[in-house]
Structures are given as structure tokens and as C-alpha cells.
Design an enzyme around this catalytic site. Sequence first.
Site, PDB file in Angstrom:
ATOM      1  N   ARG A   1      14.787 -28.996  23.034  1.00 47.30           N
ATOM      2  CA  ARG A   1      14.604 -29.285  24.458  1.00 47.30           C
ATOM      3  C   ARG A   1      13.560 -30.380  24.600  1.00 47.30           C
ATOM      4  O   ARG A   1      12.499 -30.307  23.976  1.00 47.30           O
ATOM      5  CB  ARG A   1      14.137 -28.027  25.190  1.00 47.30           C
ATOM      6  CG  ARG A   1      13.984 -28.291  26.682  1.00 47.30           C
ATOM      7  CD  ARG A   1      13.596 -27.054  27.441  1.00 47.30           C
ATOM      8  NE  ARG A   1      12.208 -26.682  27.196  1.00 47.30           N
ATOM      9  CZ  ARG A   1      11.641 -25.614  27.748  1.00 47.30           C
ATOM     10  NH1 ARG A   1      12.344 -24.811  28.521  1.00 47.30           N
ATOM     11  NH2 ARG A   1      10.379 -25.335  27.511  1.00 47.30           N
TER      12      ARG A   1
ATOM     13  N   ARG B   1      10.998 -25.294  22.178  1.00 51.07           N
ATOM     14  CA  ARG B   1      10.109 -25.831  23.214  1.00 51.07           C
ATOM     15  C   ARG B   1       9.180 -26.841  22.547  1.00 51.07           C
ATOM     16  O   ARG B   1       8.284 -26.449  21.788  1.00 51.07           O
ATOM     17  CB  ARG B   1       9.259 -24.717  23.832  1.00 51.07           C
ATOM     18  CG  ARG B   1      10.010 -23.686  24.653  1.00 51.07           C
ATOM     19  CD  ARG B   1       9.027 -22.696  25.273  1.00 51.07           C
ATOM     20  NE  ARG B   1       9.629 -21.854  26.273  1.00 51.07           N
ATOM     21  CZ  ARG B   1      10.065 -20.601  26.058  1.00 51.07           C
ATOM     22  NH1 ARG B   1       9.956 -20.063  24.860  1.00 51.07           N
ATOM     23  NH2 ARG B   1      10.589 -19.910  27.042  1.00 51.07           N
TER      24      ARG B   1
ATOM     25  N   HIS C   1       3.819 -18.722  30.262  1.00 49.62           N
ATOM     26  CA  HIS C   1       3.922 -19.250  28.902  1.00 49.62           C
ATOM     27  C   HIS C   1       2.899 -18.621  27.965  1.00 49.62           C
ATOM     28  O   HIS C   1       3.107 -18.559  26.767  1.00 49.62           O
ATOM     29  CB  HIS C   1       3.841 -20.771  28.917  1.00 49.62           C
ATOM     30  CG  HIS C   1       5.116 -21.371  29.389  1.00 49.62           C
ATOM     31  ND1 HIS C   1       5.329 -21.761  30.687  1.00 49.62           N
ATOM     32  CD2 HIS C   1       6.306 -21.565  28.746  1.00 49.62           C
ATOM     33  CE1 HIS C   1       6.566 -22.194  30.811  1.00 49.62           C
ATOM     34  NE2 HIS C   1       7.178 -22.094  29.666  1.00 49.62           N
TER      35      HIS C   1
ATOM     36  N   ARG D   1       5.767 -17.274  38.450  1.00 49.01           N
ATOM     37  CA  ARG D   1       5.971 -16.435  37.276  1.00 49.01           C
ATOM     38  C   ARG D   1       4.668 -16.012  36.590  1.00 49.01           C
ATOM     39  O   ARG D   1       4.666 -15.098  35.773  1.00 49.01           O
ATOM     40  CB  ARG D   1       6.912 -17.130  36.277  1.00 49.01           C
ATOM     41  CG  ARG D   1       6.395 -18.425  35.728  1.00 49.01           C
ATOM     42  CD  ARG D   1       7.494 -19.206  35.038  1.00 49.01           C
ATOM     43  NE  ARG D   1       7.535 -19.032  33.607  1.00 49.01           N
ATOM     44  CZ  ARG D   1       8.239 -19.795  32.772  1.00 49.01           C
ATOM     45  NH1 ARG D   1       8.993 -20.771  33.236  1.00 49.01           N
ATOM     46  NH2 ARG D   1       8.211 -19.582  31.486  1.00 49.01           N
TER      47      ARG D   1
ATOM     48  N   GLU E   1      17.854 -23.944  35.688  1.00 47.05           N
ATOM     49  CA  GLU E   1      16.688 -23.124  36.033  1.00 47.05           C
ATOM     50  C   GLU E   1      16.146 -23.427  37.426  1.00 47.05           C
ATOM     51  O   GLU E   1      15.097 -22.936  37.821  1.00 47.05           O
ATOM     52  CB  GLU E   1      15.592 -23.269  34.966  1.00 47.05           C
ATOM     53  CG  GLU E   1      15.246 -24.685  34.579  1.00 47.05           C
ATOM     54  CD  GLU E   1      14.238 -24.757  33.421  1.00 47.05           C
ATOM     55  OE1 GLU E   1      13.654 -23.740  33.047  1.00 47.05           O
ATOM     56  OE2 GLU E   1      14.042 -25.869  32.913  1.00 47.05           O
TER      57      GLU E   1
ATOM     58  N   CYS F   1      18.691 -18.619  27.752  1.00 45.67           N
ATOM     59  CA  CYS F   1      17.523 -18.645  26.870  1.00 45.67           C
ATOM     60  C   CYS F   1      16.246 -18.160  27.561  1.00 45.67           C
ATOM     61  O   CYS F   1      15.170 -18.234  26.993  1.00 45.67           O
ATOM     62  CB  CYS F   1      17.316 -20.040  26.279  1.00 45.67           C
ATOM     63  SG  CYS F   1      16.928 -21.283  27.514  1.00 45.67           S
TER      64      CYS F   1
ATOM     65  N   ASN G   1      13.576 -17.559  33.345  1.00 44.34           N
ATOM     66  CA  ASN G   1      12.143 -17.464  33.689  1.00 44.34           C
ATOM     67  C   ASN G   1      11.835 -18.324  34.908  1.00 44.34           C
ATOM     68  O   ASN G   1      11.180 -17.880  35.846  1.00 44.34           O
ATOM     69  CB  ASN G   1      11.269 -17.953  32.527  1.00 44.34           C
ATOM     70  CG  ASN G   1      11.591 -17.252  31.235  1.00 44.34           C
ATOM     71  OD1 ASN G   1      12.177 -16.186  31.257  1.00 44.34           O
ATOM     72  ND2 ASN G   1      11.231 -17.846  30.122  1.00 44.34           N
ATOM     73  N   ASP G   2      12.330 -19.553  34.870  1.00 50.25           N
ATOM     74  CA  ASP G   2      12.097 -20.433  36.011  1.00 50.25           C
ATOM     75  C   ASP G   2      13.087 -20.176  37.128  1.00 50.25           C
ATOM     76  O   ASP G   2      12.734 -20.279  38.297  1.00 50.25           O
ATOM     77  CB  ASP G   2      12.169 -21.908  35.579  1.00 50.25           C
ATOM     78  CG  ASP G   2      10.848 -22.366  35.010  1.00 50.25           C
ATOM     79  OD1 ASP G   2       9.809 -22.095  35.642  1.00 50.25           O
ATOM     80  OD2 ASP G   2      10.848 -22.954  33.919  1.00 50.25           O
TER      81      ASP G   2
END
Length: 594
Positions: A340, A304, A197, A473, A439, A510, A462-463
Site C-alpha cells: 500500500r 503498511r 494505529h 477510531r 475506506e 484488510c 477501520n477507516d
Amino acid sequence: MSQTPENEIIMKGINASPGICIGKAYLVDKEGVDIVEKYDIKKKKVPAEIKRFKAAVKKAKDELRAIIDDSPKELQNAHILETHMALLKDKSLYGRTIKTIEKDRVNAEWALKTVVSYLLSIFQKMTDSYLKERASDIVHVSDLILRNLVGAMTENIAAIDKRVILVARDLSAADTSQINLERIKGFITDRGGKASHTGIIARALEIPAVVGLENAITQIKSEDLIIVDGNTGIVIIHPTEQTLIEYEERKNQYQEYKADITRESHVEATTADGFHLEVMANIELPEEVVSVRNYGGDGIGLYRTEFQYMNRTEFPSEEELFDRYKDVVEVMNPSPVTIRTLDINGDKALTNNYHRQEVNPVLGLRAIRYCLKKPDLFKTQLRAILRAAAFGNVRIMFPMISAYFEIRLAKRMLDEAAESLEKNGLPFNRNIDVGIMIEVPSAVITADLMAEEVDFFSIGTNDLIQYALAIDRGNKQVAHLYQPLDPAILRMLKHVADVAKEKGIKVFMCGEMAGTPHHIPIVLGMGMDELSMNPQSIPVAKRVIRSINLKDTQALLEQALKQTTAKNVFELVRDRYGEILADHTYSGNFKLNQ
Ligand code: PEP
Ligand code: MG
């Protein structure tokens, strides 16, 4: 002072955010207070250990007093600081820690940690929400003392008042979100991976960043002149005159490239054979809507919301959340805004976090799991979202869904939030699309069940890559294994896309993969309805989409799904689209993760 070629040091890390910056280094040591080691203290050394603890408390008191004295009188949270001051000498914390040092004959850091864990467990059981909140005060106060014990600097990134480049062992997402853009030109860290992040925020802030350098902190001193090339992941310490000239030139070239690509950001993303795709933006802060508009985003595919909860001791109120969401929704109207719900923990910890002792936070009480455990906190957010939905085009999305029942519970709470708003007579809109992030591998496997409950899927690569390939990650050591084009990932993406089509719901992506130029042909071939990415990637993604043909990408995907390695898939893409993608090496880092 001019440097000789012998002095110049070149380091290679992971390019986390594009752009080039040149400037003075500013070392930040955010290290330390979470990692506390235990060691035994000999009986005769116990008084000295207690003295060391008392000195750390005294220093914390002086620091706090200075902060209180410097604060304007009307500062609303001054009473919190006074509470912290009182806690420093509180019997339950201060007295108990001294007793633990004496009784267990352990070091002061360990004794303090043990006492804090005990106190937090008591606070957690309390039903009174005010008292529960006080747990975060204990964490703050103990951090202050611990920092003094371990000798770490208390660094307030927001307060740095020089034009500098930050150099740190690590920066948390919360640290990064405090960066003042007028001062901080860029940053580099020893830890971290591209999909962490911290990297995501750097891209949102549009400042160059290189992570995973391993030993920058030992090689660089504050005030050293450094060059950070966020396009290639290169950092140069003590550059020579010649290198400086070369990088000034590269910096100009990059700026020209960016200006060129941005000029056509408002042209639609329609493939050469006429397939139109919506290209949406991921945002972390409401202020980013301006970049979404400037870079030609068709809407917001991922908002986010967790950053509004960070760097503070109290959770935001419904009114505060509503105001921020409403601002974004109104500015974007009629384009959609996908809000989200809170995705906290994992690598985004709250200041107000009682769970920082989790051994595996990424597998812990994160995102929807955290919210379902904290119904009051969750309902506050759900009410704010439903209220904002009365002012534009809102979709709601739940993160990290790993089981069907979580969707049912989350939707029930959404209904309850709507009912309570109805009772209160407040305007709201319950008639909004509800979706989930895909995810976690279990959600992929049960996508057919999940699809019955929702209007859309949004794939969070990403996840998904992290959980499917078992690759942290944010861990530099395994960053070379973090491969979006891995056959396992491609099969998962294809499966989710196929299930969505079969069930008649929309499927979006996304994760960062959606905005990486050399992944776009593959993603397009899967049949995504929308892609969402950081705003500055939008113009490039749109240009790539315009230069390719949907039919072609489907044929490419068919071939890709037969490959045995990410490298083979990468080569397929390169052989077919190399020429188009070569123009975008800045944004796409057209190579395999290695
Ligand atoms: C993802 O996991 O791909 C995602 C988009 O969510 P985040 O990066 O916030 O975890
Ligand atoms: Mg995620």
C-alpha cells in the site's frame, strides 16, 4: 512488599492487544507540545517572559550538546544536530520570537508557535528541495524549546533500558513502532481506541496492551507493580499475592491456547462445505514476514509502508525503499505482497510533518491526498515498488481513495514512474494488479465507477467505520459507538462486495473486522475473496473458517441485513455460532463494543 486487598486497584480499559504481562510500571509523559494555549502577558511581566524563553533555549542547547557529544563521530546525521544547534540562536527563530513576546505581549509558547508557523509557510513556498527539507529542522528545534517551556519530558522510548510496562497518557503510532521488544513487556494508555494505529502496532509486536484507561497516569507511579490483561482490558495496580498467583495461571493458560492454535496454522482455510479462502497478513515492518510465515499467512494482503518514514528527519531514498520491499517480496514469493502506498497523517504523523496544525487531520491531507500533492515523494515510492515487483508477486494499492479522479492521477503517476525506470534502464515490472482501499463512504457509493479502473478492492473497515459512522477510531469517548456490525456498515460492505462481483474484480477485506472471530461468519457471507489481518490472528481465523459452512453464513447474512441494530446482529451471530466462537474469547473478545 506484599499488598493488601484494600491497596489493590482494578481499572478497566479497552483491550487493544491480547496477552498478559506482569511487571514494573514506567511512566512516559509524551504530553503536551502540540497543545499550546495563548495567554496575555502584562507589560511589566514581558522581561520575565523573555527570560523564561531564553532559559528554555539555553536548556535545549545543553540537551542538544549532550546528544552531540554522546554520538559516535561517524554518525551520519550529526550535521543535522549541528544545524539544530545553530537554529536555536538563529535570528529568524530566536530573535523573532522575542520580538513577538514584546510586541504582542503573549506567552513565549504562543509566540514561538506563531513564528514557527510563519517560517514554515515561507519554507513551503520554496522550490529548492534541500531548503524545503530544512523546515523539519525548524519543527524539531521549536519542539525542543517548547518541551522545556511546558516542562514536558523528552522521552526516547527506544532508549528505555529496563524490563518494564509503559504507562502513558497517549502513545503515537511512531512512538509505539520504536518499542524495543526485549525491554518493553506491554503498555497501557489513557487515550486511544482499539482500531487506532497504536493498537494495531501493539498487536503486530505481540505485546499486551490496554488503551482508553482515562486516568491510569494519575493512579500509577513508576516502579509500581501492575498486571496488564490485554485479553479483557483489565489493569491491576498493587496486586495482592493471591491476584498475582491467579494471573500467572491465566498467563500460562493463554500461552497454552496460543500454542495450541498456532500448531495448526498451516492447515488451509476451507469451509466445511468446501469453499477456500485465502487468509493473508497485514504487516507494518518488513521484519514481520517471519511471523507471517509462522502463523500460516497465504501472502501479504496489506503492507503498511508508512512506518519506514516515521521517527526520522529525512524521507527514505528510492534505494532504501526498494531494498526493504524486495526483501519482503523475495521471502514471500510466489505468494502475493500487496504494497500500500504511503498512508501518512491522520493518526500517523511524520516527524517531517509541516501539516501538524491541521484542525481535523483525519479529514485532512492524508494518504493519497498527501502523495498527489508531493509528486516527487510519491514517484520515489512508486519506482521502488515497481522495481521490487521484478522479484516476485506484487500488487499495489492506493489508500483513502475518495474520488474517481484520484485513481486516474495515481495510475498516471505509476505509468510515469514506469517510463522513467525504462529510461534509466532499471529492471521493473509494470504488469501488476492495481487496487484501491475502500475506506471512505464516497468510494462505497461510487464503487461501480472505481471498479472500471482497478483489479481489486480492499475494504479498510477501520477507516470505513470511522468515516461512515463519524466515530474517531482513536477516541475513547466514542469507542462504544464504533460498531463493525452496525446496519449501515453491513449494507456498505454488501454493496461493495456485490459491485465487485458484478464488475468481475476481486474484493478483499484488510480492516480489523476481517480478523475478529465473531465477525468472520458475516464477512464470509458477503463473499470476500480474501481476508487480511495481523499475523497472530491468522491461525484463529483459519480455524473459525474451517468450522463453519459458507451456505450457512449466507443465510445468516440475509437475516443480519434485516436487523435494526448492531446488538441484534451480534445476537444472531452468537445464537448461531456461539459454541464455536466461545473457544476464541481471547482473540475475539466475543462481545459487542461497549
Ligand atoms: C483500514 O482503514 O481498515 C486499514 C486497513 O488501514 P489503516 O488501519 O492503516 O488505516
Ligand atoms: Mg485505513
